[in-house]
Design a protein around this motif. Structure first.
Motif, PDB file in Angstrom:
ATOM      1  N   PHE A 171     -38.139 -30.961  19.803  1.00 36.53           N
ATOM      2  CA  PHE A 171     -36.861 -30.557  19.506  1.00 36.53           C
ATOM      3  C   PHE A 171     -36.078 -31.831  18.916  1.00 36.53           C
ATOM      4  O   PHE A 171     -36.085 -32.737  19.329  1.00 36.53           O
ATOM      5  CB  PHE A 171     -36.062 -30.056  20.538  1.00 36.53           C
ATOM      6  CG  PHE A 171     -34.728 -29.641  20.118  1.00 36.53           C
ATOM      7  CD1 PHE A 171     -34.402 -28.726  19.194  1.00 36.53           C
ATOM      8  CD2 PHE A 171     -33.520 -30.318  20.670  1.00 36.53           C
ATOM      9  CE1 PHE A 171     -33.131 -28.273  18.740  1.00 36.53           C
ATOM     10  CE2 PHE A 171     -32.304 -29.871  20.351  1.00 36.53           C
ATOM     11  CZ  PHE A 171     -32.037 -29.048  19.456  1.00 36.53           C
ATOM     12  N   LEU A 172     -35.649 -31.839  17.574  1.00 36.54           N
ATOM     13  CA  LEU A 172     -35.185 -32.742  16.853  1.00 36.54           C
ATOM     14  C   LEU A 172     -33.499 -32.453  16.590  1.00 36.54           C
ATOM     15  O   LEU A 172     -33.170 -31.698  15.905  1.00 36.54           O
ATOM     16  CB  LEU A 172     -35.477 -32.714  15.503  1.00 36.54           C
ATOM     17  CG  LEU A 172     -37.282 -32.850  15.206  1.00 36.54           C
ATOM     18  CD1 LEU A 172     -37.555 -33.393  13.575  1.00 36.54           C
ATOM     19  CD2 LEU A 172     -37.756 -33.722  16.079  1.00 36.54           C
ATOM     20  N   PRO A 173     -33.003 -33.103  17.657  1.00 36.27           N
ATOM     21  CA  PRO A 173     -31.333 -32.882  17.639  1.00 36.27           C
ATOM     22  C   PRO A 173     -30.420 -33.039  16.420  1.00 36.27           C
ATOM     23  O   PRO A 173     -31.199 -34.015  15.534  1.00 36.27           O
ATOM     24  CB  PRO A 173     -30.949 -33.493  18.821  1.00 36.27           C
ATOM     25  CG  PRO A 173     -31.902 -34.027  19.545  1.00 36.27           C
ATOM     26  CD  PRO A 173     -33.236 -33.999  18.487  1.00 36.27           C
ATOM     27  N   ASN A 174     -29.395 -32.357  16.341  1.00 39.27           N
ATOM     28  CA  ASN A 174     -28.466 -32.556  15.119  1.00 39.27           C
ATOM     29  C   ASN A 174     -28.907 -32.264  13.805  1.00 39.27           C
ATOM     30  O   ASN A 174     -28.081 -32.410  12.959  1.00 39.27           O
ATOM     31  CB  ASN A 174     -28.121 -33.862  15.101  1.00 39.27           C
ATOM     32  CG  ASN A 174     -27.385 -34.562  16.389  1.00 39.27           C
ATOM     33  OD1 ASN A 174     -26.598 -33.595  17.043  1.00 39.27           O
ATOM     34  ND2 ASN A 174     -27.667 -35.888  16.976  1.00 39.27           N
ATOM     35  N   GLU A 175     -30.135 -31.900  13.807  1.00 36.88           N
ATOM     36  CA  GLU A 175     -30.719 -31.572  12.143  1.00 36.88           C
ATOM     37  C   GLU A 175     -29.908 -30.269  11.819  1.00 36.88           C
ATOM     38  O   GLU A 175     -29.452 -29.448  12.797  1.00 36.88           O
ATOM     39  CB  GLU A 175     -31.926 -31.712  12.049  1.00 36.88           C
ATOM     40  CG  GLU A 175     -32.455 -33.033  12.241  1.00 36.88           C
ATOM     41  CD  GLU A 175     -33.997 -33.094  11.835  1.00 36.88           C
ATOM     42  OE1 GLU A 175     -34.198 -34.114  11.402  1.00 36.88           O
ATOM     43  OE2 GLU A 175     -34.681 -32.085  11.785  1.00 36.88           O
ATOM     44  N   GLY A 176     -29.825 -29.869  10.468  1.00 34.13           N
ATOM     45  CA  GLY A 176     -29.178 -28.689  10.153  1.00 34.13           C
ATOM     46  C   GLY A 176     -29.822 -27.993   8.877  1.00 34.13           C
ATOM     47  O   GLY A 176     -30.766 -28.191   8.416  1.00 34.13           O
ATOM     48  N   GLN A 177     -28.997 -27.129   8.429  1.00 37.43           N
ATOM     49  CA  GLN A 177     -29.319 -26.262   7.258  1.00 37.43           C
ATOM     50  C   GLN A 177     -27.918 -25.602   6.786  1.00 37.43           C
ATOM     51  O   GLN A 177     -27.166 -25.638   7.489  1.00 37.43           O
ATOM     52  CB  GLN A 177     -30.366 -25.381   7.279  1.00 37.43           C
ATOM     53  CG  GLN A 177     -29.968 -24.185   8.432  1.00 37.43           C
ATOM     54  CD  GLN A 177     -30.633 -22.984   8.349  1.00 37.43           C
ATOM     55  OE1 GLN A 177     -31.281 -22.674   7.324  1.00 37.43           O
ATOM     56  NE2 GLN A 177     -30.661 -22.089   9.287  1.00 37.43           N
ATOM     57  N   LEU A 178     -27.950 -25.138   5.534  1.00 36.70           N
ATOM     58  CA  LEU A 178     -26.917 -24.276   4.876  1.00 36.70           C
ATOM     59  C   LEU A 178     -27.497 -23.162   4.097  1.00 36.70           C
ATOM     60  O   LEU A 178     -28.651 -23.161   3.768  1.00 36.70           O
ATOM     61  CB  LEU A 178     -26.000 -25.149   4.150  1.00 36.70           C
ATOM     62  CG  LEU A 178     -26.277 -26.056   2.926  1.00 36.70           C
ATOM     63  CD1 LEU A 178     -26.648 -25.401   1.589  1.00 36.70           C
ATOM     64  CD2 LEU A 178     -25.649 -27.343   2.898  1.00 36.70           C
ATOM     65  N   ASP A 179     -26.774 -22.407   3.628  1.00 37.55           N
ATOM     66  CA  ASP A 179     -27.243 -21.161   2.814  1.00 37.55           C
ATOM     67  C   ASP A 179     -27.135 -21.707   1.450  1.00 37.55           C
ATOM     68  O   ASP A 179     -25.731 -21.862   0.768  1.00 37.55           O
ATOM     69  CB  ASP A 179     -26.578 -19.998   3.083  1.00 37.55           C
ATOM     70  CG  ASP A 179     -27.195 -18.773   2.362  1.00 37.55           C
ATOM     71  OD1 ASP A 179     -27.252 -18.995   1.212  1.00 37.55           O
ATOM     72  OD2 ASP A 179     -27.614 -17.836   2.976  1.00 37.55           O
ATOM     73  N   ASN A 180     -28.301 -22.189   0.500  1.00 42.72           N
ATOM     74  CA  ASN A 180     -27.983 -22.500  -0.755  1.00 42.72           C
ATOM     75  C   ASN A 180     -27.224 -21.578  -1.720  1.00 42.72           C
ATOM     76  O   ASN A 180     -26.509 -21.851  -2.526  1.00 42.72           O
ATOM     77  CB  ASN A 180     -29.343 -23.307  -1.215  1.00 42.72           C
ATOM     78  CG  ASN A 180     -30.446 -21.788  -1.326  1.00 42.72           C
ATOM     79  OD1 ASN A 180     -30.549 -21.002  -0.249  1.00 42.72           O
ATOM     80  ND2 ASN A 180     -31.137 -21.652  -2.294  1.00 42.72           N
ATOM     81  N   ARG A 181     -27.534 -20.268  -1.482  1.00 38.96           N
ATOM     82  CA  ARG A 181     -27.259 -19.350  -2.548  1.00 38.96           C
ATOM     83  C   ARG A 181     -25.725 -18.967  -2.290  1.00 38.96           C
ATOM     84  O   ARG A 181     -24.683 -18.904  -3.182  1.00 38.96           O
ATOM     85  CB  ARG A 181     -27.957 -17.991  -2.517  1.00 38.96           C
ATOM     86  CG  ARG A 181     -29.280 -18.403  -2.938  1.00 38.96           C
ATOM     87  CD  ARG A 181     -30.265 -17.190  -3.370  1.00 38.96           C
ATOM     88  NE  ARG A 181     -31.584 -17.432  -3.601  1.00 38.96           N
ATOM     89  CZ  ARG A 181     -32.582 -16.677  -4.026  1.00 38.96           C
ATOM     90  NH1 ARG A 181     -32.172 -15.186  -3.700  1.00 38.96           N
ATOM     91  NH2 ARG A 181     -33.645 -17.062  -4.503  1.00 38.96           N
TER      92      ARG A 181
END
Length: 384
Positions: free
Chosen positions: A156-166
């Motif tokens: 588990f890599l804490p604090n990483e993220g993502q967003l919705d590009n569209r």
């Protein structure tokens, strides 16, 4: 990052390229009181942009296995900066920072150990990175209950993220209208032609692979396209909560869950500027691998198979290049964001704003972003 708005207000800028960087810059400059004209050969929905075909994962530790420390530092910077940028928009954009899950099948344990060792070494070399957490079956179940039957260990890599590009591209488009940015869609504009218009202070080239002609003049950093292929799935039975990566010597994949049971799956990276449809082999490998992660993908519906070329410089690193010529307005060229576009674009944005306002960028020096200054005789000298 704070740039004095008065240093950019009442100036007029032309931006060529309405993808991610072009939209971010147009919005940021307009927010600071500048007048902005945005030109793009494609449509307002960014169908011709690499930014539309992306998973938009913000994973500096995971990416540290394959990229330079400067990109990792830009990625760490971008994680906190994205919250501010999205918060300034008039419409919400899906943003998540619940970490990244790494899993592997039992037969790939040695590959996973090498991966883990690499991550731990990178964490020791960069105090801003948080050590990966080793997971047993129970810990995997706590994070992603649907994966516990297939995976007895993970990271588990804490604090990483993502967003919705569209969602982001659409929100930026709306903001361009609110800020009265003049957008010229379906318009084939070239920076060299716009530079002759003395009403602009600076022309900013954000065309990505469309700028091959400009970057080809600099043999040290020839621009190229690197093909990527992704599949978008609707999988109501899966219910993954965070981006998940599968370690596999032949079929490593990422799975990025978006809202409404949408999943973006990808892995392929091909040294080619081919924009044709996805190959049968790529589709089979991606779909076979994602099924081994969660059986619920067997009943998923394929919404889209998409390909695009990411703009990549010779060293696989981003660069901002500026040039001044007599009797022409200034030009700034931004390119080479490669596969890390969403992860590092906030850092590149802030460095560009500093350059436009101050003529130099302290942030670029701190993060290691390459800034080159090209004289009118085409002799370039690195200044940051």
């Amino acid at each position: 990052m704070t740039v004095n708005s008065t240093s950019l207000s009442h100036r007029k800028y032309a931006i060529v390229g309405g993808g991610l960087m072009g939209r971010l810059l147009a919005v940021a400059l307009a927010q600071r009181g500048a007048q902005v004209d945005l030109f793009d050969k494609g449509d307002a929905n960014a169908h011709g942009s690499a930014a539309r075909v992306a998973a938009a994962m913000l994973a500096p530790l995971a990416e540290s296995v394959i990229t330079e420390d400067s990109v990792v530092r830009m990625g760490i910077y971008g994680l906190s900066r994205w919250k501010e940028l999205i918060g300034q928009l008039s419409t919400p954009v899906f943003f998540q920072q619940d970490g990244t899950l790494i899993v592997w099948h039992r037969q790939d344990a040695s590959e996973a150990q090498r991966f883990t060792t690499h991550l731990e070494r990178n964490c020791r070399n960069n105090a801003l990175l948080q050590l990966p957490q080793k997971l047993n079956t129970e810990a995997v179940r706590d994070l992603e209950p649907g994966l516990a039957e297939r995976f007895t260990q993970g990271l588990f890599l804490p604090n990483e993220g993502q967003l919705d590009n569209r969602q982001l591209l659409d929100a930026l488009l709306l903001e361009l209208g609110i800020l009265k940015v003049h957008c010229y869609w379906h318009t084939q504009a070239h920076p060299d032609d716009l530079r002759k218009d003395q009403t602009y202070q600076t022309v900013i080239d954000c065309r990505g692979t469309g700028a091959l002609d400009v970057w080809a003049s600099n043999g040290a950093n020839t621009l190229r396209g690197v093909r990527g292929e992704v599949i978008r799935l609707h999988a109501p039975e899966v219910k993954l909560k965070r981006p998940t990566r599968l370690i596999h010597p032949r079929y490593p994949i990422y799975i990025a869950p978006k809202e409404n049971d949408i999943y973006v799956v990808g892995a392929t990276e091909i040294e080619s500027d081919d924009l044709s449809e996805m190959s049968v082999r790529s589709a089979m490998e991606l779909l076979s691998a994602v099924y081994t992660v969660h059986s619920g993908f067997a009943e998923a519906r394929i919404l889209e198979m998409a390909t695009q070329c990411r703009p990549t410089l010779k060293n696989n690193l981003p660069e901002i290049k500026t040039r001044k010529d007599k009797d022409l307005c200034d030009v700034m060229m931004i390119n080479g964001l490669y596969r890390h576009g969403y992860m590092i674009s906030p850092a590149v944005l802030d460095c560009a704003l500093e350059l436009l306002a101050l003529g130099e960028s302290k942030t670029a020096l701190e993060l290691g972003l390459n800034i080159s200054k090209e004289a009118s005789n085409q002799e370039a000298s690195v200044c940051a």
